[in-house]
Design a protein around this motif. Sequence first.
Motif, short mmCIF file in Angstrom:
data_model
loop_
_atom_site.label_atom_id
_atom_site.label_comp_id
_atom_site.label_asym_id
_atom_site.label_seq_id
_atom_site.Cartn_x
_atom_site.Cartn_y
_atom_site.Cartn_z
N ARG A 197 0.82 -1.20 0.00
CA ARG A 197 0.00 0.00 0.00
C ARG A 197 0.85 1.26 0.00
N LEU A 219 -7.89 -4.74 -3.96
CA LEU A 219 -8.10 -6.03 -3.28
C LEU A 219 -9.48 -6.58 -3.61
N GLY A 220 -10.46 -5.68 -3.61
CA GLY A 220 -11.84 -6.09 -3.87
C GLY A 220 -12.00 -6.67 -5.27
N MET A 221 -11.43 -5.99 -6.25
CA MET A 221 -11.49 -6.49 -7.63
C MET A 221 -10.98 -7.91 -7.69
N PHE A 256 -12.66 8.19 -11.74
CA PHE A 256 -12.75 8.59 -10.34
C PHE A 256 -11.55 9.44 -9.93
N TYR A 259 -6.42 1.04 -2.50
CA TYR A 259 -5.87 -0.28 -2.20
C TYR A 259 -7.00 -1.27 -1.89
N SER A 260 -7.95 -0.82 -1.09
CA SER A 260 -9.12 -1.66 -0.82
C SER A 260 -9.79 -2.07 -2.12
N PHE A 261 -9.93 -1.10 -2.98
CA PHE A 261 -10.65 -1.38 -4.22
C PHE A 261 -9.93 -2.43 -5.06
N GLU A 305 -6.19 9.98 2.45
CA GLU A 305 -7.15 8.90 2.65
C GLU A 305 -7.35 8.06 1.40
N PRO A 351 -5.52 4.13 1.07
CA PRO A 351 -6.23 2.96 1.57
C PRO A 351 -7.48 2.62 0.74
N LEU A 352 -8.18 3.66 0.29
CA LEU A 352 -9.39 3.41 -0.49
C LEU A 352 -9.05 2.69 -1.78
#
Lengths: 183, 183, 183, 183
Positions: free
Chosen positions: A129, A152-154, A177, A148-150, A142, A145-146
Motif C-alpha cells: 500500500r 483487493l476487492g477487484m 474517479f 488499495y481496498s478497491f 485517505e 487505503p481506499l
Amino acid sequence: MPRVIDHDKQRADLLARSFTLFAERGYGEVTMRALSRELGLSTGSLYHYFEGKPALFRQLLLARVEQDVADAEAEVPTDLDAAGRMSALLGYVQARIDYLRQLVLMSLDYYQLHPEDRPFLAQVSRRYRAALVDRLGLPSAELGPLLYSFVLGMVVHRTLDPESVDLPTHVAFLQQFAHALND
Amino acid sequence: MPRVIDHDKQRADLLARSFTLFAERGYGEVTMRALSRELGLSTGSLYHYFEGKPALFRQLLLARVEQDVADAEAEVPTDLDAAGRMSALLGYVQARIDYLRQLVLMSLDYYQLHPEDRPFLAQVSRRYRAALVDRLGLPSAELGPLLYSFVLGMVVHRTLDPESVDLPTHVAFLQQFAHALND
Amino acid sequence: MPRVIDHDKQRADLLARSFTLFAERGYGEVTMRALSRELGLSTGSLYHYFEGKPALFRQLLLARVEQDVADAEAEVPTDLDAAGRMSALLGYVQARIDYLRQLVLMSLDYYQLHPEDRPFLAQVSRRYRAALVDRLGLPSAELGPLLYSFVLGMVVHRTLDPESVDLPTHVAFLQQFAHALND
Amino acid sequence: MPRVIDHDKQRADLLARSFTLFAERGYGEVTMRALSRELGLSTGSLYHYFEGKPALFRQLLLARVEQDVADAEAEVPTDLDAAGRMSALLGYVQARIDYLRQLVLMSLDYYQLHPEDRPFLAQVSRRYRAALVDRLGLPSAELGPLLYSFVLGMVVHRTLDPESVDLPTHVAFLQQFAHALND
DNA sequence: TATGAATGAGGCTTCATTCAT
DNA sequence: AATGAATGAAGCCTCATTCAT
C-alpha cells in the motif's frame, strides 16, 4: 574445497519456482513433498534451505513484495502528472491482475493457517500500500487505503465470480474517479 | 410428517451454531470431530444430517445468503430515495463488517479446498451482489459490481491489516461517491 | 609424523568439548549437525575425525574412563588406611555426583539405541568398578559390586527425583557402613 | 445403539500389551506404528485411545505403579516382624528384578526425551519409594531412600554389566544389613 | 583436507468418513 | 436414530551419513 554454490541465490531461485505451485493450489494445499518434487530435490534438501513451510512462504512473500514494488516503480515514472501516474499504475495492476489474485489468495490461506503470523501479513500489506501511495502522490492521504481496498476487492470479486468482473470497466471507473478527485 | 419439519429445523439450528466455529478457524481448520463436539452430537449423527463437510458448508452458506438478503431488504426500505437507500445499505454493511469478513474468508478457504465447487461460490456471490444492486436501484448498471468489489476489498483489507482500515472513512467515501453519481 | 599427533590431540579436544552437549541432551538427542556446530566445524570434518556417531561416543566414553580413573587414583592415596581411602573416595564421588549422573544417563541412552554395542558398555562399567575395588582394597570381594551398585543407584535416584536425595545422608550412610565392615 | 465397549477397560488392556514392546526397545525406539501393529489396530485408532505417545507412556507408568504397589502389599503381610517384611520385600524385588530393570530403563529414556515431564517421573518414583517405606515400617526415616537407591543401583548395574551382578549376593547383603539395623 | 548440500526413509500425528452395534 | 471406534493415507519434519567440489 566446499561446493561453491551461492546459497542465497539458490534459495531465491527455489522461491521463484515455488510460486507456481502455491498459485495453483494455495498455501495449504501445497505439501512439502509436492514442492520438493516440483523443485527437483529431496524433502531433506528443502529443509536445508528453509526452516519449514511457513518460513519458506514468508520468504516467498518478501521476495515478491520487493520485486513487485520495484516493477511498479519502474512502470510508473515520477515525471508524469497525477493522471498519468494513475494511468500507469492501473496499467500495471491490470496487466498483473491474476498474479495479484493468486498472491492475495495464498496470503489469505496462510492467514487462516497461521494466526500467529498475521502481523507479518499486515506488514507485507502495508508495504504494498505504501508503494502505491508513494508512487501516486495522491492529493488526499485517505485515498491510498481506499484505492488499495478497491484493488483487493477487484481481485477477490474476480476470484469468487470471474465472469462477472469486467476488468476494463473497473479500471475505467477508477481512472474516471481519479480524474474527478484531481479537479 | 412433522418428522421432516423437525429434521429440517434441527438442521437449520445446527448450521446456525456451526457458523461460530467456521468463523473462528476457517473452513479448512474445522474438523468434523470438533464440529460434532461443539454441536453436542456424535460424528455419526452429524453425518445423518449432512452428507459430508462440503455439503454442510454449502448449506451453511445458502442459509446465510437467505438470511442476509432478507435482513438487508428489511433495513433498506424501498420508499427512500437513492441517497437514502445507499445510506441505509452502508449502515447495514458497516454494522456487519466483521461478520461479512468471516463469511468471505471461510468462502475463500472453501474455494481453495474445493476447486470443483467454485461455481457454487460464484452463485452465492451473485446472489449477494444482485441483492445489493436491486436494492439500490443504481442508475448505472455498472455500479453494482464496482460497489460490491469495494465492499469485498474493505473486508479483505481489514483482514490483512486491521489497524489501517478506518471504517467510517471508507464508508463516508462511498457515500460521497454515490452522491456524485446521482447528480 | 607430528601430523598424527596433532590429529589425535585435536580429536581428544573435540571429545572433551562434545561432552557438554551429550550431558545436556543425552546421546540420542545430540545430532551430528548440532555437534559439528558446537565444535565449530562442518559435519564433513567431524566425519574425518570419527567414523560415525557411535564411534565418537565410544571414544568419548573411553577418554572419560581414563581421566576419571586417573583422577580417582590421584585423590585416593594408597597410604591411607581403609577408612581413609573410603572417605577419600566418597569425597571424590560426592564432588562429581552430577558429572557421574550425566555419564550414566548418556550411557544408558546409548545402551537403548545400540543394543549391538552393549558389551562395550559392560567393559567400561567394569573398568570403573575395578578402579573402585582396587583403590579401596576392600576386605571382602563382594563389597565392590555392592558399593558400585549403590553409587549407580544414588545417581539414578537423583535423576528421577532430585529433591528426595540428600547426598550427605547417603554418603554418611556409606561411610558408617564401611566402618562396620572393617570391624 | 453405540458399540458397547468399555473404553477404559480397552485402554487398560492396550497399555498392558504395550509394555512388552517398550521393555524390548525402550521408549524412544518404540514407534507408534510399531505399537499399533503390535496391538492390532491402526495408528488412527491408537490416537483415539491416547492423546499421543507421551500421554500413552504416562498412563502406562501410572497403571504399572498401581499394580506393582498392590502386588507388593499383597506379598508383604503387615503381620510379619521387621525382618520378615524385609525378607518378603526382597523376595518381591528379586523375583521381578528384570521387570523393574525394564521399567527403570524406559523411564530414563522418557526422562531424556521429555525434559518437560520430569516432575511426573519424580512423582512416580516417590510413589514407589513411599510404598517401600510404608510397607517396611523402617525404624529410621532415612533408610527408605537408601534402600530405594540401592535397588535402583542393582537394576542399573545389572543393565550395564549383567554378568557381574550376582543377585543373591546383593540381596543377601541387604538382608544382613537390615538385620544389623534392627539390633 | 575441508565443506555443506543432498538424501530418503521414517518419526508423530491428523482427519473425513464408515459401519457394527 | 444414534453412537464413536476404526481406518489408513498423507501431512510436516528430522537425521546420520555421503560425496562432489
